[in-house]
Design an enzyme around this catalytic site. Structure first.
Site, PDB file in Angstrom:
ATOM      1  N   TYR A 170       0.835  -1.207   0.000  1.00 54.95           N
ATOM      2  CA  TYR A 170       0.000   0.000   0.000  1.00 54.95           C
ATOM      3  C   TYR A 170       0.869   1.256   0.000  1.00 54.95           C
ATOM      4  O   TYR A 170       0.658   2.181  -0.793  1.00 54.95           O
ATOM      5  CB  TYR A 170      -0.915  -0.020   1.225  1.00 54.95           C
ATOM      6  CG  TYR A 170      -1.965   1.067   1.229  1.00 54.95           C
ATOM      7  CD1 TYR A 170      -3.133   0.935   0.479  1.00 54.95           C
ATOM      8  CD2 TYR A 170      -1.804   2.230   1.979  1.00 54.95           C
ATOM      9  CE1 TYR A 170      -4.113   1.932   0.482  1.00 54.95           C
ATOM     10  CE2 TYR A 170      -2.760   3.222   1.988  1.00 54.95           C
ATOM     11  CZ  TYR A 170      -3.916   3.072   1.237  1.00 54.95           C
ATOM     12  OH  TYR A 170      -4.874   4.063   1.236  1.00 54.95           O
ATOM     13  N   LYS A 174       1.041   4.190  -3.020  1.00 56.00           N
ATOM     14  CA  LYS A 174       0.670   5.575  -2.749  1.00 56.00           C
ATOM     15  C   LYS A 174       1.865   6.521  -2.871  1.00 56.00           C
ATOM     16  O   LYS A 174       1.706   7.668  -3.305  1.00 56.00           O
ATOM     17  CB  LYS A 174       0.033   5.678  -1.359  1.00 56.00           C
ATOM     18  CG  LYS A 174      -1.293   4.941  -1.225  1.00 56.00           C
ATOM     19  CD  LYS A 174      -2.332   5.443  -2.228  1.00 56.00           C
ATOM     20  CE  LYS A 174      -3.689   4.781  -2.038  1.00 56.00           C
ATOM     21  NZ  LYS A 174      -4.710   5.296  -2.981  1.00 56.00           N
TER      22      LYS A 174
END
Length: 297
Positions: A170, A174
């Site tokens: 994740y 990002k």
């Protein structure tokens, strides 16, 4: 970072007013809030989501107050061809190119250290969270250049710079969105095309609840989102107002702003403390990865 929409007696109207907008992950959460807010600002919106029924729900809810301004579209942003078709569809319903693109679709991921995540989870997470945004930028940027005006909003996360342990896939996705957005802002410098990257912490959405992560971390994240998270509606308004002012970074919450400051002032100490806190969490086995895929951060 919070800001109110400002009145401009001279010059062009704010980009979010009357926009021809494409929003991915519009079936829920921040994506749905963006779509509603754009409709309230006089815009027309293609509401794209991997779940066609949820996209249709967003359109129906907008239509109760603003009929005929929103259009549902099924799109898997991890597939380049889907995003190409999305761009052409938007041009057909708008009778011209989109003037605002919000790359919002995303999925949650976390709970395991690097080496135990598995390549399938890396591919799933980066395929949506990073490649989905790359597809949106690469496909829509030439259209914006040709039009000579407009904007792109990419939804990243405070994880893009906060880099909490056990969230490597994740965090990496990002962080890539943040770097991509900053690069594009430099490339569009001096033009009438703005780039904004949104980096929130907890927002009251279902992204943690729907993510295939261990039960403990998932329940903790879901609780924090429900009790400390900002509403998707406030995040959408704040981001659109910032985009209208040409702001690149939107870090809307006090905890996100604190992380932003600490990471830059004390990078080594920040990482050490993050690692210590992670070691205090219980070590759990990964949850089964057959949770239904969800998009819309």
């Amino acid at each position: 970072m919070l800001g109110l929409d400002i009145f401009r007696p001279f010059g062009p109207p704010p980009r979010s007013r009357g926009a021809r907008a494409v929003v991915t992950g519009a079936g829920s959460g921040i994506g749905r809030a963006f779509a509603h807010e754009l409709a309230a600002r006089g815009g027309r919106i293609v509401c794209a989501d991997i779940d066609e029924d949820r996209a249709a729900e967003t359109v129906a809810s907008i239509g109760r107050e603003y009929p005929g301004v929103a259009y549902p579209f099924r799109c898997d942003v991890a597939k380049r061809d889907d995003v190409e078709v999305l761009a052409r569809y938007a041009e057909s319903v708008f009778d011209g190119p989109a003037t605002l693109v919000i790359n919002n679709a995303g999925v949650g991921s976390g709970g395991l250290p690097v080496g135990e995540i598995g390549f399938a989870e890396w591919e799933r997470t980066l395929g949506i969270n990073l490649w989905g945004v790359i597809h949106g930028c690469e496909i829509f940027a030439p259209r914006l250049r040709e039009a000579g005006h407009g904007g792109i909003i990419n939804v990243a996360s405070a994880a893009s710079f906060g880099t909490a342990p056990r969230m490597a896939a994740y965090n990496t996705g990002k962080a890539g969105v943040l770097a991509l957005s900053e690069t594009m802002a430099a490339e569009f410098g001096g033009t009438d095309i703005a780039v904004t990257v949104l980096c929130p912490t907890f927002v009251r959405t279902n992204i943690a609840r729907d993510a295939p992560v261990p039960a403990g971390p998932r329940e903790l994240a879901d609780t924090l989102m429900r009790w400390t998270g900002f509403s998707p509606e406030s995040i959408a308004r704040t981001t659109l107002d910032a985009h209208d002012r040409g702001r690149l970074h939107v870090v809307p919450q006090p905890d996100a702003q604190l992380l932003w400051l600490l990471k830059r002032l004390f990078p080594g100490q920040y990482t050490a403390v993050a690692g210590l806190l992670a070691r205090l969490l219980p070590d759990e086995e990964a949850a089964a990865s057959n949770t239904p895929e969800r998009t819309g951060v």
